[in-house]
Design a protein around this motif. Structure first.
Motif, mmCIF file in Angstrom:
data_model
loop_
_atom_site.group_PDB
_atom_site.id
_atom_site.type_symbol
_atom_site.label_atom_id
_atom_site.label_comp_id
_atom_site.label_asym_id
_atom_site.label_seq_id
_atom_site.Cartn_x
_atom_site.Cartn_y
_atom_site.Cartn_z
ATOM 1 N N ALA A 244 88.860 30.751 16.290
ATOM 2 C CA ALA A 244 88.506 30.336 14.940
ATOM 3 C C ALA A 244 89.761 29.916 14.202
ATOM 4 O O ALA A 244 90.776 30.613 14.242
ATOM 5 C CB ALA A 244 87.823 31.478 14.200
ATOM 6 N N ILE A 249 86.170 31.232 7.932
ATOM 7 C CA ILE A 249 85.094 30.638 8.718
ATOM 8 C C ILE A 249 84.102 31.690 9.216
ATOM 9 O O ILE A 249 84.476 32.812 9.549
ATOM 10 C CB ILE A 249 85.664 29.854 9.913
ATOM 11 C CG1 ILE A 249 84.564 29.089 10.640
ATOM 12 C CG2 ILE A 249 86.412 30.751 10.853
ATOM 13 C CD1 ILE A 249 85.078 28.170 11.721
ATOM 14 N N PRO A 251 81.999 33.314 12.050
ATOM 15 C CA PRO A 251 82.313 33.353 13.487
ATOM 16 C C PRO A 251 81.504 32.331 14.272
ATOM 17 O O PRO A 251 80.306 32.153 14.054
ATOM 18 C CB PRO A 251 81.941 34.783 13.876
ATOM 19 C CG PRO A 251 82.106 35.571 12.623
ATOM 20 C CD PRO A 251 81.681 34.640 11.512
ATOM 21 N N SER A 265 79.276 26.747 15.034
ATOM 22 C CA SER A 265 80.356 26.977 14.085
ATOM 23 C C SER A 265 79.837 26.953 12.667
ATOM 24 O O SER A 265 78.873 26.261 12.348
ATOM 25 C CB SER A 265 81.454 25.914 14.244
ATOM 26 O OG SER A 265 82.506 26.120 13.328
ATOM 27 N N SER A 267 81.297 27.448 8.262
ATOM 28 C CA SER A 267 82.452 27.380 7.376
ATOM 29 C C SER A 267 81.976 27.000 5.995
ATOM 30 O O SER A 267 80.803 26.690 5.787
ATOM 31 C CB SER A 267 83.481 26.366 7.862
ATOM 32 O OG SER A 267 84.613 26.388 7.012
ATOM 33 N N ARG A 276 90.165 24.383 9.266
ATOM 34 C CA ARG A 276 89.074 25.345 9.347
ATOM 35 C C ARG A 276 88.028 24.861 10.339
ATOM 36 O O ARG A 276 87.676 23.690 10.351
ATOM 37 C CB ARG A 276 88.445 25.538 7.967
ATOM 38 C CG ARG A 276 87.575 26.766 7.838
ATOM 39 C CD ARG A 276 87.123 26.952 6.408
ATOM 40 N NE ARG A 276 88.254 27.213 5.508
ATOM 41 C CZ ARG A 276 88.125 27.347 4.193
ATOM 42 N NH1 ARG A 276 86.943 27.196 3.631
ATOM 43 N NH2 ARG A 276 89.174 27.588 3.449
ATOM 44 N N HIS A 278 85.655 26.014 14.300
ATOM 45 C CA HIS A 278 85.703 26.672 15.609
ATOM 46 C C HIS A 278 86.318 25.686 16.592
ATOM 47 O O HIS A 278 85.814 24.586 16.789
ATOM 48 C CB HIS A 278 84.312 27.100 16.066
ATOM 49 C CG HIS A 278 84.367 28.000 17.263
ATOM 50 N ND1 HIS A 278 84.746 29.311 17.180
ATOM 51 C CD2 HIS A 278 84.116 27.757 18.577
ATOM 52 C CE1 HIS A 278 84.720 29.862 18.382
ATOM 53 N NE2 HIS A 278 84.346 28.934 19.246
ATOM 54 N N ASN A 411 82.825 22.086 12.477
ATOM 55 C CA ASN A 411 82.693 22.767 11.200
ATOM 56 C C ASN A 411 81.372 22.377 10.565
ATOM 57 O O ASN A 411 81.047 21.189 10.490
ATOM 58 C CB ASN A 411 83.858 22.358 10.292
ATOM 59 C CG ASN A 411 83.967 23.210 9.056
ATOM 60 O OD1 ASN A 411 83.031 23.307 8.287
ATOM 61 N ND2 ASN A 411 85.130 23.805 8.865
ATOM 62 N N SER A 418 75.811 28.086 9.751
ATOM 63 C CA SER A 418 76.419 27.495 10.937
ATOM 64 C C SER A 418 75.651 26.260 11.392
ATOM 65 O O SER A 418 74.539 25.994 10.946
ATOM 66 C CB SER A 418 76.460 28.517 12.080
ATOM 67 O OG SER A 418 75.156 28.912 12.446
#
Length: 432
Positions: A244, A249, A251, A265, A267, A276, A278, A411, A418
């Motif tokens: 990450a 963010i 997880p 992902s 954020s 920022r 994954h 993101n 997510s």
């Protein structure tokens, strides 16, 4: 339930139709996730019958609609969706459904699926069965007279230590047999027999190995053919890693099924992709290249995807990125999708506008190819609609006398929510 009660009932009504179709194909989709469909119907029926119900504020997966309270729009206007569910759970299975039963009784006999005929309706005619018709589970299910159909909906999720399998229950099944191979298409070895539930965890895995799973259903009358294969790597295969970027963010997780990478992902709102997200990456030690095909993502309105290179894993490290993003437009339903070049957090002012076949009316309905290339200290980004004809997006220097992190940054662009993006045709070199 936060949008309006017409669409709430339409949505669960169509899920009911899917479940009834599956039932006649030998699959018990009604029972999936501990009868979750029934819980949805009971919630909706109870609220539309005049009862107060709890509601958790919700932002939908497109990022367009935030609902703070349950909607009163259309409340009490019961649609013709309840008979099908009532007859399955109560008369066919013997499972109580008190509020669904009340809703069905209130509008019986069901007419057409008004308003707008978005749903077939006529459930009283189509789905009424007698509670004592011999098809219920009580006091015991009827004896199996034929072998089960193959299981369906096999999903495998894995990490470094185990792969978790789930599937849709098969009607008339006594037990399942789980099978595994390290090659797509088999041959398969039995790893578990006489499994009675619809989930199994395979803990005998080696990190980085892709396993291919199938299963069959059995009853006293015989055994089904194998289910359609599903692959999953126990953790990511070499040379891939994941982490990450940025402390705020949500997880994320990246998985590989032998054909594609799937990145989950989250954020908050972002200005660029570099700080920022994954990050799924490999260590690029010299000249190299990363090419991916972004799979269609028609529901996404705010998600960002980038091929990025970083000199270090922390969020303050220098980076470059080839960024696929939804630009601002006059219509929230149709963002202006672009590919931009990002240098040290500064995005170029022009970029490349995406059009058909990649984008149709603001949706990523087609494949989009992205390529990040390194020659010495110079990194360049390209975009393509077919993987053959490439358009240059940008180029910049990122001096580094050591290996760098090169990979895919995803993101969601939505606080607390997510997104999932799929990538196939992944080609990378430069880690030797």
């Amino acid at each position: 339930s936060g949008r309006d009660q017409q669409h709430t009932q339409l949505g669960i009504g169509l899920l009911g139709d899917c479940s009834e179709i599956a039932w006649h194909q030998g699959l018990d989709l009604y029972a999936y996730a501990d009868n979750r469909l029934l819980r949805g119907f009971e919630y909706t029926a109870r609220y539309n019958l005049g009862n107060d119900m709890p509601f958790t504020p919700d932002l939908d997966r497109t990022g367009k609609y935030a609902h703070a309270v349950i909607s009163t729009q259309g409340r009490g206007n019961l649609r013709s969706v309840y008979e099908e569910i009532y007859n399955h759970y109560v008369n066919r299975m013997g499972i109580p459904a008190p509020y669904t039963a009340q809703a069905a009784a209130k509008i019986r006999p069901e007419g057409p699926g008004k308003p707008g005929a978005d749903h077939p309706g006529y459930g009283t005619l189509l789905y009424s069965i007698r509670a004592d018709s011999g098809v219920t589970r009580h006091p015991a299910p009827p004896a199996a007279t034929s072998a089960p159909v193959p299981p369906a909906g096999l999903i495998v999720k894995g990490d470094d230590h185990a792969n978790q399998l789930t599937w849709i229950a098969v009607r008339g099944t006594a037990y399942y047999t789980i099978k595994r191979s390290t090659g797509s298409g088999g041959p398969y070895a039995v790893i578990a027999a006489h499994v009675t539930g619809t989930a199994y965890t395979d803990r005998q895995v080696v990190t980085g190995i892709v396993y291919y799973y199938t299963l069959s259903a059995s009853n006293p009358a015989g055994h089904s053919p194998n289910a359609e294969e599903a692959g999953c790597s126990a953790g990511l295969p070499a040379p891939w890693h994941q982490l990450a970027i940025g402390a705020a963010i949500t997880p994320g997780h990246t998985s590989y099924d032998g054909h594609r990478l799937r990145v989950e992902s989250g954020s908050g709102v972002i200005d660029s992709m570099g700080d920022r997200g994954h990050f799924t990456y490999f260590m690029m030690k010299g000249d190299g290249q990363l090419t991916v095909r972004v799979q269609p993502e028609p529901s996404s309105q705010l998600s960002n995807v980038a091929l990025a290179v970083r000199v270090a894993p922390d969020s303050t490290a220098n980076y470059l990125a080839l960024l696929l993003r939804p630009g601002k437009a006059g219509n929230v339903e149709a963002p202006d999708w672009k590919v931009n070049w990002v240098t040290q957090g500064t995005m170029d002012s022009t970029g490349v506008d995406l059009a058909a076949p990649i984008v149709t009316y603001g949706r990523l309905t087609g494949y989009c190819w992205l390529r990040l290339q390194r020659k010495g200290d110079i990194f360049s980004g390209y975009v393509s609609a077919d993987g053959v004809k490439w358009t240059s997006v940008g180029s910049a220097a990122l001096p580094s006398d050591k290996e760098v992190l090169a990979g895919i940054n995803v993101n969601s662009g939505m606080a607390g929510l997510s997104t999932t993006i799929g990538f196939d045709q992944v080609s990378a070199w430069g880690w030797q």
